[in-house]
Design an enzyme around this catalytic site. Structure first.
Site: not given
Ligand code: SAH
Length: 224
Positions: A71
């Site tokens: 993000s």
């Molecule tokens: N917080 C992260 C950015 C997240 S991007 C950082 O600091 O880099 C969103 C993430 O959520 C992605 O890696 C995606 O694979 C994950 N995601 C999507 N659906 C999910 C679920 N049901 N459970 C766990 N992770 C999930």
């Protein structure tokens, strides 16, 4: 002459980080001193793939592979501030991605649990967090729309992917007085929602608009 990569050519990441906090966070109203300090310290560039490190402190999200993103710094600061993390808190994150948000949380909380559905990202984030010495974070692989009942309840829950609605299991895993922050809305356009669990129920407020990759899972969106 053959160009070689050496430390001397590395940008001054710590200066870039201080500038990021000043220009992207403080100037836009992020006031929580502990959040600002954590983001002055956590080496964001280490969570970004090497080819994109030059842009690690810029005002935007960046690709981290598998169609996912780390993000934008402002969004990390804002959501963390909304979570009101205390030093004694146990915090759950859904969507580990690069591990950067987890590292920021780990600087503020007692313990952080983070769940990622893409196994390769979970492994890579765990490795980065280990290399940097964050020993109060545990990375789990799986569908975070179920939360992580085995370690509940949590004082804070943060969802870093866009959800069609706040998953009910997450609300149920909040401690009394606990805060939950989650982007909610259609794919490609959400609002931040903040929920506080009180003795007599849940209190909900809406924050700013945002765009996150989708939360995919049993109580989220279907596969992309
Ligand atoms: N917080 C992260 C950015 C997240 S991007 C950082 O600091 O880099 C969103 C993430 O959520 C992605 O890696 C995606 O694979 C994950 N995601 C999507 N659906 C999910 C679920 N049901 N459970 C766990 N992770 C999930």
């Amino acid at each position: 002459m053959v160009a070689t990569y050496c430390d001397e050519t590395e940008p001054d990441y710590s200066a870039l980080r201080l500038a990021m906090v000043r220009k992207q966070l403080e100037s836009r109203g992020i006031r929580d001193r502990r959040v600002l300090e954590a983001m002055r310290v956590v080496p964001r560039h280490r969570f970004v793939p090497e080819v994109r490190r030059y842009a690690a402190y810029e005002d935007m999200p960046l690709e981290i592979g598998y169609g996912q993103t780390i993000s934008q710094p402002y969004m990390v600061g804002l959501m963390t501030q909304m979570l009101e993390v205390q030093p004694t808190d146990r915090v759950l994150e859904i969507g580990t991605g690069s591990g950067y948000q987890a590292a920021v949380l780990a600087s503020l909380a007692r313990e952080v649990f983070t769940v990622e559905r893409v196994p390769e990202l979970a492994r890579r984030a765990q490795q980065t967090l280990y290399e940097l010495g964050y020993d109060n974070v545990r990375v789990y692989e799986g569908d975070g729309t179920h939360g992580l009942p085995e370690c509940a309840p949590y004082d804070g829950i943060i969802v870093t992917a866009g959800a069609p609605h706040v998953p009910e299991s997450l609300k149920q895993q909040l401690a009394e007085g606990g805060r939950l922050v989650c982007p909610v809305g259609p794919r490609g356009m959400q609002h931040l929602i903040r929920i506080v669990r009180r003795a007599d129920g849940f209190c909900e407020e809406e924050g700013i608009g945002c765009v996150f990759v989708p939360l995919i899972g049993a109580d989220g969106w279907n596969e992309p």
